[in-house]
Design a protein around this motif. Structure first.
Motif, PDB file in Angstrom:
ATOM      1  N   UNK A 106       0.845  -1.191   0.000  1.00 28.45           N
ATOM      2  CA  UNK A 106       0.000   0.000   0.000  1.00 28.45           C
ATOM      3  C   UNK A 106       0.880   1.241   0.000  1.00 28.45           C
ATOM      4  N   UNK A 107       0.660   2.137  -0.964  1.00 29.74           N
ATOM      5  CA  UNK A 107       1.515   3.314  -1.096  1.00 29.74           C
ATOM      6  C   UNK A 107       1.434   4.201   0.139  1.00 29.74           C
ATOM      7  N   UNK A 108       0.251   4.337   0.715  1.00 32.22           N
ATOM      8  CA  UNK A 108       0.084   5.197   1.883  1.00 32.22           C
ATOM      9  C   UNK A 108       0.814   4.610   3.089  1.00 32.22           C
ATOM     10  N   UNK A 202      -1.435  10.641  -3.069  1.00 28.36           N
ATOM     11  CA  UNK A 202      -1.326   9.429  -3.893  1.00 28.36           C
ATOM     12  C   UNK A 202      -1.574   9.749  -5.357  1.00 28.36           C
ATOM     13  N   UNK A 203      -2.608  10.523  -5.649  1.00 31.38           N
ATOM     14  CA  UNK A 203      -2.915  10.874  -7.036  1.00 31.38           C
ATOM     15  C   UNK A 203      -1.805  11.733  -7.651  1.00 31.38           C
ATOM     16  N   UNK A 204      -1.230  12.631  -6.864  1.00 32.96           N
ATOM     17  CA  UNK A 204      -0.158  13.461  -7.396  1.00 32.96           C
ATOM     18  C   UNK A 204       1.070  12.661  -7.762  1.00 32.96           C
ATOM     19  N   UNK A 205       1.479  11.752  -6.890  1.00 30.18           N
ATOM     20  CA  UNK A 205       2.664  10.935  -7.169  1.00 30.18           C
ATOM     21  C   UNK A 205       2.387   9.886  -8.248  1.00 30.18           C
ATOM     22  N   UNK A 237      -2.080   2.939 -12.645  1.00 33.32           N
ATOM     23  CA  UNK A 237      -3.293   2.286 -12.175  1.00 33.32           C
ATOM     24  C   UNK A 237      -3.036   1.293 -11.064  1.00 33.32           C
ATOM     25  N   UNK A 238      -1.889   0.603 -11.103  1.00 34.64           N
ATOM     26  CA  UNK A 238      -1.563  -0.352 -10.041  1.00 34.64           C
ATOM     27  C   UNK A 238      -1.390   0.344  -8.698  1.00 34.64           C
ATOM     28  N   UNK A 239      -0.753   1.514  -8.712  1.00 35.98           N
ATOM     29  CA  UNK A 239      -0.596   2.269  -7.467  1.00 35.98           C
ATOM     30  C   UNK A 239      -1.959   2.649  -6.887  1.00 35.98           C
ATOM     31  N   UNK A 240      -2.861   3.131  -7.739  1.00 39.25           N
ATOM     32  CA  UNK A 240      -4.177   3.550  -7.265  1.00 39.25           C
ATOM     33  C   UNK A 240      -5.008   2.358  -6.792  1.00 39.25           C
ATOM     34  N   UNK A 241      -4.985   1.273  -7.540  1.00 35.17           N
ATOM     35  CA  UNK A 241      -5.805   0.111  -7.187  1.00 35.17           C
ATOM     36  C   UNK A 241      -5.324  -0.516  -5.878  1.00 35.17           C
TER      37      UNK A 241
END
Length: 304
Positions: A106-108, A202-205, A237-241
């Motif tokens: 998870x990126x966060x 997350x969206x910015x990166x 898309x993988x980062x967001x999903x």
């Protein structure tokens, strides 16, 4: 049996008792007493601590020890300054993490660590805006380079259009997603919740991968452009999903599918829309000659 003239025999208490017997009216003062009057402190040469005289200093010391800071109002510059206070190596780690997502990470939770920033997303979006506008103009210049009927004219309006598209995607979409997740979290209490700042970060990166892809779009090869689009879409898309899947996986299946499909679809529309608008080859308009114009004017009435 110990000798009465033992040199190591302790005699302090006996001498103190003799002094007290000699002067019964003497006043004893304890330095450790917090209620000592000021005159007695001066008389004994006791100097109070600076923190005891300055309550503000003690408050600052307490805040530093407890790790708490005074919250500034939202309309002040200090309120937004903390969102841009980040080290350079942290920004690099987050950019690399957004370009190379790891399955199940998870990126966060991995990169933000409850410390989101706006420095990286702002400069990523700004760089992508100028990369789109400049690469689009260079692409048209390269396609028609050397053709006598083409006159190159830079299109500065592409900067405005690119800024509107990129910043709307990077700010309005996270705002809508944050509202939906907040609404679903009120319905189902066990869902994972993210703050608006974390979603925006997350969206910015996630847009960082599009910067090298846009640079590749300068070359007039459609296969190269579409390959770079597919790679950028898969990574972004993988980062967001993987980031927002834990927040919706416990929700109703229809709601879960709708939210995840919207996240992926908006990402696809941004990439394909930018490619179609900024890198579409314009048609060369050849001005008609005088004879062709005269012929057209002559044949126009007979055509009716």
């Amino acid at each position: 049996m110990a000798s009465t003239n033992d040199p190591f025999q302790f005699q302090e208490f006996e001498e103190a008792g003799n002094l007290l017997d000699a002067n019964r009216d003497a006043t004893t003062i304890s330095i450790e007493d917090d209620d000592m009057p000021e005159k007695q402190r001066k008389a004994t040469g006791f100097t109070p601590d600076v923190d005891d005289l300055d309550p503000l200093a003690s408050d600052d010391t307490t805040e530093l020890l407890s790790g708490q800071k005074k919250s500034a109002p939202i309309w002040t510059f200090e309120y937004y300054q903390k969102f841009f206070d980040i080290e350079t190596h942290h920004v690099k780690e987050r950019i690399i993490g957004s370009m190379l997502p790891w399955p199940g990470k998870n990126f966060i939770h991995v990169h933000l660590r409850r410390n989101p920033d706006l420095y990286g997303p702002f400069w990523i979006c700004t760089t992508l805006v100028f990369a789109l506008a400049i690469s689009g103009n260079l692409s048209n210049f390269v396609v028609f380079l050397g053709k006598p009927n083409y006159k190159y004219t830079p299109q500065f309006q592409k900067v405005t259009i690119a800024a509107t598209a990129i910043f709307s995607y990077a700010w309005l979409v996270p705002l809508g997603l944050w509202g939906v997740l907040l609404w679903r979290n009120n319905k189902i209490m066990n869902l994972v919740s993210y703050s608006f700042l974390e979603i925006t970060c997350v969206y910015g990166y996630s847009l960082a991968i599009y910067i090298p892809a846009v640079v590749l779009w300068i070359f007039p090869y459609e296969w190269l452009r579409w390959c770079s689009i597919v790679v950028a879409l898969c990574l972004s898309g993988s980062v967001l999903v993987m980031t927002f899947w834990p927040a919706v996986r416990e929700d109703h299946p229809k709601v879960m599918i709708a939210i995840m499909s919207s996240i992926v679809l908006l990402n696809v529309l941004l990439a394909v829309g930018c490619k179609s608008y900024f890198f579409s080859n314009p048609e060369v308009v050849v001005p008609p000659t005088g004879n062709l114009t005269a012929t057209a004017l002559i044949k126009a009435p007979s055509a009716t």
